[in-house]
Design a protein around this motif. Structure first.
Motif, PDB file in Angstrom:
ATOM      1  N   HIS A   1      36.142  46.401  56.264  1.00  0.00           N
ATOM      2  CA  HIS A   1      35.554  45.312  57.038  1.00  0.00           C
ATOM      3  C   HIS A   1      36.619  44.529  57.797  1.00  0.00           C
ATOM      4  N   ALA A   2      36.244  44.088  59.011  1.00  0.00           N
ATOM      5  CA  ALA A   2      37.070  43.172  59.786  1.00  0.00           C
ATOM      6  C   ALA A   2      36.158  42.420  60.743  1.00  0.00           C
ATOM      7  N   GLU A   3      36.346  41.113  60.841  1.00  0.00           N
ATOM      8  CA  GLU A   3      35.541  40.283  61.751  1.00  0.00           C
ATOM      9  C   GLU A   3      35.659  40.766  63.188  1.00  0.00           C
ATOM     10  N   ALA A   4      36.811  41.310  63.555  1.00  0.00           N
ATOM     11  CA  ALA A   4      37.033  41.776  64.931  1.00  0.00           C
ATOM     12  C   ALA A   4      36.090  42.917  65.320  1.00  0.00           C
ATOM     13  N   LEU A   5      35.461  43.551  64.336  1.00  0.00           N
ATOM     14  CA  LEU A   5      34.564  44.679  64.618  1.00  0.00           C
ATOM     15  C   LEU A   5      33.139  44.237  64.955  1.00  0.00           C
ATOM     16  N   ILE A   6      32.835  42.962  64.838  1.00  0.00           N
ATOM     17  CA  ILE A   6      31.476  42.481  65.107  1.00  0.00           C
ATOM     18  C   ILE A   6      31.004  42.896  66.498  1.00  0.00           C
ATOM     19  N   GLY A   7      31.852  42.797  67.486  1.00  0.00           N
ATOM     20  CA  GLY A   7      31.477  43.151  68.853  1.00  0.00           C
ATOM     21  C   GLY A   7      31.378  44.645  69.113  1.00  0.00           C
ATOM     22  N   TYR A   8      31.668  45.464  68.111  1.00  0.00           N
ATOM     23  CA  TYR A   8      31.636  46.918  68.264  1.00  0.00           C
ATOM     24  C   TYR A   8      30.465  47.567  67.518  1.00  0.00           C
ATOM     25  N   HIS A   9      29.473  46.779  67.124  1.00  0.00           N
ATOM     26  CA  HIS A   9      28.331  47.304  66.375  1.00  0.00           C
ATOM     27  C   HIS A   9      27.693  48.485  67.111  1.00  0.00           C
ATOM     28  N   GLU A  58      47.495  57.994  51.101  1.00  0.00           N
ATOM     29  CA  GLU A  58      48.214  57.443  49.954  1.00  0.00           C
ATOM     30  C   GLU A  58      47.998  55.942  49.779  1.00  0.00           C
ATOM     31  N   ASP A  59      47.398  55.283  50.774  1.00  0.00           N
ATOM     32  CA  ASP A  59      47.132  53.840  50.707  1.00  0.00           C
ATOM     33  C   ASP A  59      45.756  53.556  51.286  1.00  0.00           C
ATOM     34  N   ALA A  60      44.765  53.453  50.412  1.00  0.00           N
ATOM     35  CA  ALA A  60      43.384  53.259  50.856  1.00  0.00           C
ATOM     36  C   ALA A  60      43.002  51.790  50.976  1.00  0.00           C
ATOM     37  N   SER A  61      43.960  50.868  50.932  1.00  0.00           N
ATOM     38  CA  SER A  61      43.648  49.440  50.939  1.00  0.00           C
ATOM     39  C   SER A  61      43.231  48.923  52.317  1.00  0.00           C
ATOM     40  N   GLN A  62      43.620  49.645  53.377  1.00  0.00           N
ATOM     41  CA  GLN A  62      43.285  49.199  54.730  1.00  0.00           C
ATOM     42  C   GLN A  62      43.312  50.378  55.695  1.00  0.00           C
ATOM     43  N   VAL A  63      42.667  50.207  56.842  1.00  0.00           N
ATOM     44  CA  VAL A  63      42.687  51.205  57.908  1.00  0.00           C
ATOM     45  C   VAL A  63      42.939  50.498  59.231  1.00  0.00           C
ATOM     46  N   ASN A  64      43.504  51.210  60.185  1.00  0.00           N
ATOM     47  CA  ASN A  64      43.676  50.686  61.532  1.00  0.00           C
ATOM     48  C   ASN A  64      42.541  51.217  62.395  1.00  0.00           C
ATOM     49  N   VAL A  65      41.944  50.350  63.198  1.00  0.00           N
ATOM     50  CA  VAL A  65      40.815  50.726  64.029  1.00  0.00           C
ATOM     51  C   VAL A  65      41.227  50.599  65.494  1.00  0.00           C
ATOM     52  N   TYR A  66      41.014  51.674  66.251  1.00  0.00           N
ATOM     53  CA  TYR A  66      41.402  51.740  67.657  1.00  0.00           C
ATOM     54  C   TYR A  66      40.179  51.991  68.528  1.00  0.00           C
ATOM     55  N   SER A  67      40.248  51.525  69.779  1.00  0.00           N
ATOM     56  CA  SER A  67      39.192  51.838  70.739  1.00  0.00           C
ATOM     57  C   SER A  67      39.358  53.300  71.160  1.00  0.00           C
ATOM     58  N   LEU A  68      38.235  53.953  71.454  1.00  0.00           N
ATOM     59  CA  LEU A  68      38.324  55.328  71.932  1.00  0.00           C
ATOM     60  C   LEU A  68      38.900  55.348  73.342  1.00  0.00           C
ATOM     61  N   LYS A  69      38.525  54.344  74.128  1.00  0.00           N
ATOM     62  CA  LYS A  69      39.020  54.250  75.496  1.00  0.00           C
ATOM     63  C   LYS A  69      40.364  53.515  75.481  1.00  0.00           C
ATOM     64  N   GLY A  70      41.396  54.183  75.867  1.00  0.00           N
ATOM     65  CA  GLY A  70      42.717  53.563  75.914  1.00  0.00           C
ATOM     66  C   GLY A  70      43.468  53.570  74.599  1.00  0.00           C
ATOM     67  N   ARG A  71      42.779  53.878  73.504  1.00  0.00           N
ATOM     68  CA  ARG A  71      43.406  53.947  72.173  1.00  0.00           C
ATOM     69  C   ARG A  71      44.151  52.673  71.798  1.00  0.00           C
ATOM     70  N   LYS A  72      43.603  51.522  72.194  1.00  0.00           N
ATOM     71  CA  LYS A  72      44.223  50.238  71.843  1.00  0.00           C
ATOM     72  C   LYS A  72      43.800  49.819  70.438  1.00  0.00           C
ATOM     73  N   ILE A 121      42.338  47.687  67.779  1.00  0.00           N
ATOM     74  CA  ILE A 121      41.340  46.613  67.714  1.00  0.00           C
ATOM     75  C   ILE A 121      41.689  45.686  66.557  1.00  0.00           C
ATOM     76  N   CYS A 122      41.946  46.280  65.389  1.00  0.00           N
ATOM     77  CA  CYS A 122      42.238  45.471  64.206  1.00  0.00           C
ATOM     78  C   CYS A 122      42.687  46.355  63.053  1.00  0.00           C
ATOM     79  N   THR A 123      43.071  45.694  61.982  1.00  0.00           N
ATOM     80  CA  THR A 123      43.287  46.347  60.695  1.00  0.00           C
ATOM     81  C   THR A 123      42.162  45.874  59.798  1.00  0.00           C
ATOM     82  N   ALA A 124      41.377  46.810  59.305  1.00  0.00           N
ATOM     83  CA  ALA A 124      40.232  46.473  58.454  1.00  0.00           C
ATOM     84  C   ALA A 124      40.613  46.655  56.991  1.00  0.00           C
ATOM     85  N   GLU A 125      40.175  45.718  56.185  1.00  0.00           N
ATOM     86  CA  GLU A 125      40.494  45.725  54.750  1.00  0.00           C
ATOM     87  C   GLU A 125      39.393  46.418  53.948  1.00  0.00           C
TER      88      GLU A 125
END
Length: 71
Positions: free
Chosen positions: A22-30, A41-55, A57-61
């Motif tokens: 979960h990350a609040e920054a993902l609300i606009g990406y529903h 090896e570390d499942a505590s968080q993931v990085n989330v990128y936009s498909l367009k431009g691969r920027k 977006i956030c790190t989700a916990e």
């Protein structure tokens, strides 16, 4: 090792290998597709990128409890 997979955001959550993140920054990406990078090896968080431009977006916990059960 890091992996990248495409996932659909649902209510500010993404799910990878049965684990919700979960990350609040993902609300606009529903209901939108995003690229999720995770480390097997570390499942505590993931990085989330936009498909367009691969920027980045956030790190989700990793979701520790179910917010819908009031735990």
């Amino acid at each position: 090792m890091k992996y990248r997979v495409t996932r659909i955001v649902s209510r500010a959550f993404v799910c990878v290998l049965g684990v919700k993140y979960h990350a609040e920054a993902l609300i606009g990406y529903h209901k939108k597709a995003v690229l999720v990078e995770f480390d097997d090896e570390d499942a505590s968080q993931v990085n989330v990128y936009s498909l367009k431009g691969r920027k980045l977006i956030c790190t989700a916990e990793k979701l520790k409890t179910n917010p819908f059960k009031g735990e």
